[in-house]
Design a protein around this motif. Structure first.
Motif, PDB file in Angstrom:
ATOM      1  N   LYS A 227       0.863  -1.281   0.068  1.00  0.00           N
ATOM      2  CA  LYS A 227       0.253  -0.133  -0.117  1.00  0.00           C
ATOM      3  C   LYS A 227       0.707   1.176   0.021  1.00  0.00           C
ATOM      4  O   LYS A 227       0.554   2.181  -0.664  1.00  0.00           O
ATOM      5  CB  LYS A 227      -0.903   0.011   1.345  1.00  0.00           C
ATOM      6  CG  LYS A 227      -2.119  -1.186   1.162  1.00  0.00           C
ATOM      7  CD  LYS A 227      -2.850  -1.201   0.166  1.00  0.00           C
ATOM      8  CE  LYS A 227      -3.751  -2.313   0.295  1.00  0.00           C
ATOM      9  NZ  LYS A 227      -4.602  -2.897  -0.989  1.00  0.00           N
ATOM     10  N   ASP A 228       1.919   1.136   0.627  1.00  0.00           N
ATOM     11  CA  ASP A 228       2.919   2.347   0.594  1.00  0.00           C
ATOM     12  C   ASP A 228       3.517   2.549  -0.527  1.00  0.00           C
ATOM     13  O   ASP A 228       3.382   3.885  -1.019  1.00  0.00           O
ATOM     14  CB  ASP A 228       3.985   1.920   1.719  1.00  0.00           C
ATOM     15  CG  ASP A 228       3.628   2.061   3.176  1.00  0.00           C
ATOM     16  OD1 ASP A 228       2.608   2.444   3.455  1.00  0.00           O
ATOM     17  OD2 ASP A 228       4.281   1.146   3.819  1.00  0.00           O
ATOM     18  N   LYS A 229       3.741   1.615  -1.518  1.00  0.00           N
ATOM     19  CA  LYS A 229       4.238   1.906  -2.859  1.00  0.00           C
ATOM     20  C   LYS A 229       3.192   2.466  -3.589  1.00  0.00           C
ATOM     21  O   LYS A 229       3.513   3.578  -4.631  1.00  0.00           O
ATOM     22  CB  LYS A 229       4.852   0.651  -3.246  1.00  0.00           C
ATOM     23  CG  LYS A 229       5.528   0.796  -4.639  1.00  0.00           C
ATOM     24  CD  LYS A 229       6.893   1.379  -4.520  1.00  0.00           C
ATOM     25  CE  LYS A 229       7.394   1.556  -6.080  1.00  0.00           C
ATOM     26  NZ  LYS A 229       8.872   2.281  -5.866  1.00  0.00           N
ATOM     27  N   ILE A 230       1.908   2.002  -3.656  1.00  0.00           N
ATOM     28  CA  ILE A 230       0.918   2.527  -4.485  1.00  0.00           C
ATOM     29  C   ILE A 230       0.528   3.960  -3.987  1.00  0.00           C
ATOM     30  O   ILE A 230       0.395   4.788  -4.833  1.00  0.00           O
ATOM     31  CB  ILE A 230      -0.246   1.841  -4.203  1.00  0.00           C
ATOM     32  CG1 ILE A 230      -0.257   0.304  -4.564  1.00  0.00           C
ATOM     33  CG2 ILE A 230      -1.831   2.408  -4.636  1.00  0.00           C
ATOM     34  CD1 ILE A 230      -1.257  -0.699  -4.191  1.00  0.00           C
ATOM     35  N   LYS A 231       0.551   4.199  -2.862  1.00  0.00           N
ATOM     36  CA  LYS A 231       0.414   5.838  -2.417  1.00  0.00           C
ATOM     37  C   LYS A 231       1.608   6.665  -2.930  1.00  0.00           C
ATOM     38  O   LYS A 231       1.384   7.959  -3.401  1.00  0.00           O
ATOM     39  CB  LYS A 231       0.425   5.795  -0.889  1.00  0.00           C
ATOM     40  CG  LYS A 231       0.191   7.344  -0.425  1.00  0.00           C
ATOM     41  CD  LYS A 231      -0.339   7.078   0.879  1.00  0.00           C
ATOM     42  CE  LYS A 231      -0.504   8.632   1.541  1.00  0.00           C
ATOM     43  NZ  LYS A 231      -1.782   9.479   0.877  1.00  0.00           N
ATOM     44  N   GLU A 232       2.726   6.127  -2.812  1.00  0.00           N
ATOM     45  CA  GLU A 232       3.918   6.879  -3.443  1.00  0.00           C
ATOM     46  C   GLU A 232       3.705   6.791  -4.811  1.00  0.00           C
ATOM     47  O   GLU A 232       3.932   8.244  -5.534  1.00  0.00           O
ATOM     48  CB  GLU A 232       5.221   5.999  -3.261  1.00  0.00           C
ATOM     49  CG  GLU A 232       6.422   6.732  -3.577  1.00  0.00           C
ATOM     50  CD  GLU A 232       7.828   5.677  -3.714  1.00  0.00           C
ATOM     51  OE1 GLU A 232       8.492   5.937  -4.390  1.00  0.00           O
ATOM     52  OE2 GLU A 232       7.701   4.913  -2.795  1.00  0.00           O
ATOM     53  N   LEU A 233       3.479   6.002  -5.724  1.00  0.00           N
ATOM     54  CA  LEU A 233       3.180   6.230  -7.102  1.00  0.00           C
ATOM     55  C   LEU A 233       1.877   6.939  -7.578  1.00  0.00           C
ATOM     56  O   LEU A 233       2.008   7.820  -8.585  1.00  0.00           O
ATOM     57  CB  LEU A 233       3.077   4.771  -7.705  1.00  0.00           C
ATOM     58  CG  LEU A 233       4.249   3.844  -7.596  1.00  0.00           C
ATOM     59  CD1 LEU A 233       3.809   2.525  -8.198  1.00  0.00           C
ATOM     60  CD2 LEU A 233       5.336   4.591  -8.451  1.00  0.00           C
ATOM     61  N   SER A 234       1.016   7.050  -6.488  1.00  0.00           N
ATOM     62  CA  SER A 234      -0.372   7.684  -6.882  1.00  0.00           C
ATOM     63  C   SER A 234       0.199   9.393  -6.651  1.00  0.00           C
ATOM     64  O   SER A 234      -0.895  10.321  -7.330  1.00  0.00           O
ATOM     65  CB  SER A 234      -1.345   7.376  -6.237  1.00  0.00           C
ATOM     66  OG  SER A 234      -1.288   7.646  -4.619  1.00  0.00           O
ATOM     67  N   GLU A 235       1.116   9.691  -6.014  1.00  0.00           N
ATOM     68  CA  GLU A 235       1.364  11.173  -5.713  1.00  0.00           C
ATOM     69  C   GLU A 235       2.403  11.546  -6.674  1.00  0.00           C
ATOM     70  O   GLU A 235       2.727  12.867  -6.714  1.00  0.00           O
ATOM     71  CB  GLU A 235       2.043  11.165  -4.290  1.00  0.00           C
ATOM     72  CG  GLU A 235       0.946  10.754  -3.354  1.00  0.00           C
ATOM     73  CD  GLU A 235       1.389  10.985  -1.865  1.00  0.00           C
ATOM     74  OE1 GLU A 235       2.677  11.113  -1.692  1.00  0.00           O
ATOM     75  OE2 GLU A 235       0.470  11.038  -0.873  1.00  0.00           O
ATOM     76  N   LEU A 236       3.061  10.658  -7.567  1.00  0.00           N
ATOM     77  CA  LEU A 236       3.968  11.223  -8.311  1.00  0.00           C
ATOM     78  C   LEU A 236       3.685  12.413  -9.424  1.00  0.00           C
ATOM     79  O   LEU A 236       4.439  13.330  -9.457  1.00  0.00           O
ATOM     80  CB  LEU A 236       4.693  10.221  -9.250  1.00  0.00           C
ATOM     81  CG  LEU A 236       5.682   9.294  -8.491  1.00  0.00           C
ATOM     82  CD1 LEU A 236       6.001   8.155  -9.497  1.00  0.00           C
ATOM     83  CD2 LEU A 236       6.903  10.053  -8.203  1.00  0.00           C
ATOM     84  N   PRO A 237       2.338  12.206 -10.140  1.00  0.00           N
ATOM     85  CA  PRO A 237       1.859  13.273 -11.164  1.00  0.00           C
ATOM     86  C   PRO A 237       1.734  14.603 -10.451  1.00  0.00           C
ATOM     87  O   PRO A 237       1.833  15.565 -11.136  1.00  0.00           O
ATOM     88  CB  PRO A 237       0.561  12.827 -11.412  1.00  0.00           C
ATOM     89  CG  PRO A 237       0.693  11.307 -11.138  1.00  0.00           C
ATOM     90  CD  PRO A 237       1.263  11.121  -9.940  1.00  0.00           C
ATOM     91  N   ILE A 238       1.609  14.845  -8.988  1.00  0.00           N
ATOM     92  CA  ILE A 238       1.293  16.056  -8.719  1.00  0.00           C
ATOM     93  C   ILE A 238       2.599  16.670  -7.833  1.00  0.00           C
ATOM     94  O   ILE A 238       2.600  17.651  -7.438  1.00  0.00           O
ATOM     95  CB  ILE A 238       0.034  15.893  -7.572  1.00  0.00           C
ATOM     96  CG1 ILE A 238       0.104  14.833  -6.532  1.00  0.00           C
ATOM     97  CG2 ILE A 238      -1.092  15.845  -8.206  1.00  0.00           C
ATOM     98  CD1 ILE A 238      -0.915  15.010  -5.268  1.00  0.00           C
ATOM     99  N   LYS A 239       3.537  15.928  -7.734  1.00  0.00           N
ATOM    100  CA  LYS A 239       4.893  16.476  -7.185  1.00  0.00           C
ATOM    101  C   LYS A 239       5.389  17.242  -8.206  1.00  0.00           C
ATOM    102  O   LYS A 239       5.581  17.155  -9.212  1.00  0.00           O
ATOM    103  CB  LYS A 239       5.917  15.247  -6.656  1.00  0.00           C
ATOM    104  CG  LYS A 239       5.223  14.459  -5.339  1.00  0.00           C
ATOM    105  CD  LYS A 239       6.267  13.584  -5.286  1.00  0.00           C
ATOM    106  CE  LYS A 239       5.978  12.908  -3.841  1.00  0.00           C
ATOM    107  NZ  LYS A 239       7.131  11.708  -3.602  1.00  0.00           N
TER     108      LYS A 239
END
Length: 55
Positions: A42-54
């Motif tokens: 789940k941590d990796k999914i959250k990290e990948l989902s935040e990539l476009p807005i960083k």
């Protein structure tokens, strides 16, 4: 046109195994994909989902 193809395929010996093999490959691939998706951290999914807005 389909009856010409079907007639040609019926004359090949051993051809009946290919639909079974393709079904097994298809089923195995999607079961493996299903297991991979639900075992992903789940941590990796959250990290990948935040990539476009960083920035």
């Amino acid at each position: 046109m389909l009856k010409f193809i079907k007639h040609n395929l019926e004359t090949i010996s051993g051809i009946e195994i290919y639909p079974i093999i393709s079904l097994v490959i298809f089923f195995t691939f999607f079961v493996g994909l299903f297991i991979w998706v639900f075992s992903y951290k789940k941590d990796k999914i959250k990290e990948l989902s935040e990539l476009p807005i960083k920035d």
